[in-house]
Design a protein around this motif. Structure first.
Motif, PDB file in Angstrom:
ATOM      1  N   GLN A 178      39.645  46.778 -39.930  1.00 47.36           N
ATOM      2  CA  GLN A 178      38.301  46.389 -40.356  1.00 47.36           C
ATOM      3  C   GLN A 178      38.428  45.122 -41.197  1.00 47.36           C
ATOM      4  O   GLN A 178      39.376  44.960 -41.959  1.00 47.36           O
ATOM      5  CB  GLN A 178      37.638  47.485 -41.180  1.00 47.36           C
ATOM      6  N   LYS A 197      35.718  42.731 -43.517  1.00 45.55           N
ATOM      7  CA  LYS A 197      34.356  42.615 -44.040  1.00 45.55           C
ATOM      8  C   LYS A 197      33.505  43.697 -43.391  1.00 45.55           C
ATOM      9  O   LYS A 197      33.828  44.873 -43.502  1.00 45.55           O
ATOM     10  CB  LYS A 197      33.810  41.205 -43.837  1.00 45.55           C
ATOM     11  N   ASN A 198      32.460  43.344 -42.673  1.00 46.60           N
ATOM     12  CA  ASN A 198      31.576  44.349 -42.070  1.00 46.60           C
ATOM     13  C   ASN A 198      31.925  44.665 -40.623  1.00 46.60           C
ATOM     14  O   ASN A 198      31.180  45.370 -39.956  1.00 46.60           O
ATOM     15  CB  ASN A 198      30.119  43.893 -42.146  1.00 46.60           C
ATOM     16  N   THR A 199      33.028  44.145 -40.122  1.00 50.87           N
ATOM     17  CA  THR A 199      33.376  44.346 -38.718  1.00 50.87           C
ATOM     18  C   THR A 199      34.448  45.413 -38.576  1.00 50.87           C
ATOM     19  O   THR A 199      35.536  45.292 -39.127  1.00 50.87           O
ATOM     20  CB  THR A 199      33.888  43.032 -38.091  1.00 50.87           C
TER      21      THR A 199
END
Length: 116
Positions: free
Chosen positions: A29, A31-33
């Motif tokens: 993962q 950040k937000n991914t």
């Protein structure tokens, strides 16, 4: 294969096709991914990618190999350290494949050589 964080399935599958990559080092993962669904989609199209190493993952990374687990299990014997030193990559041989500017139907790539 090491990629920039904004690449998704389309760009990644294109790069694998162009380079013939058989290994991939990728964060679980960033950040937000969450890369796990991206990994699964890409590997369905490219079963030739046999070695996937996840980095900074939390918990069980199966079916992939965790870099942290590899480091933890490594035996730092003189022989292993010598073998590792012999395989040290030449910094002049590393290239980054960056996307070209402009709109195209398919992304085109231009190699950007790094310098030591």
């Amino acid at each position: 294969m090491l990629l920039i964080d904004r690449y998704r399935q389309f760009e990644i599958t294109r790069l694998i096709g162009l380079t013939g990559a058989t290994s991939w080092i990728v964060p679980s993962q960033y950040k937000n991914t969450d890369y796990r669904p991206i990994l699964e989609d890409v590997l369905k199209e490219h079963p030739e990618v046999k070695n996937v190493i996840t980095v900074r993952g939390q918990g069980d990374q199966k079916p992939f190999t965790s870099l942290e687990e590899l480091i933890e299990k490594a035996e730092l014997t003189e022989e292993n350290l010598s073998r590792l030193a012999q395989r040290r990559p030449d910094p002049g041989q590393v290239a980054h494949m960056g996307p070209q500017e402009g709109r195209q139907e398919r992304p085109r790539l231009s190699p950007e050589r790094t310098t030591a």
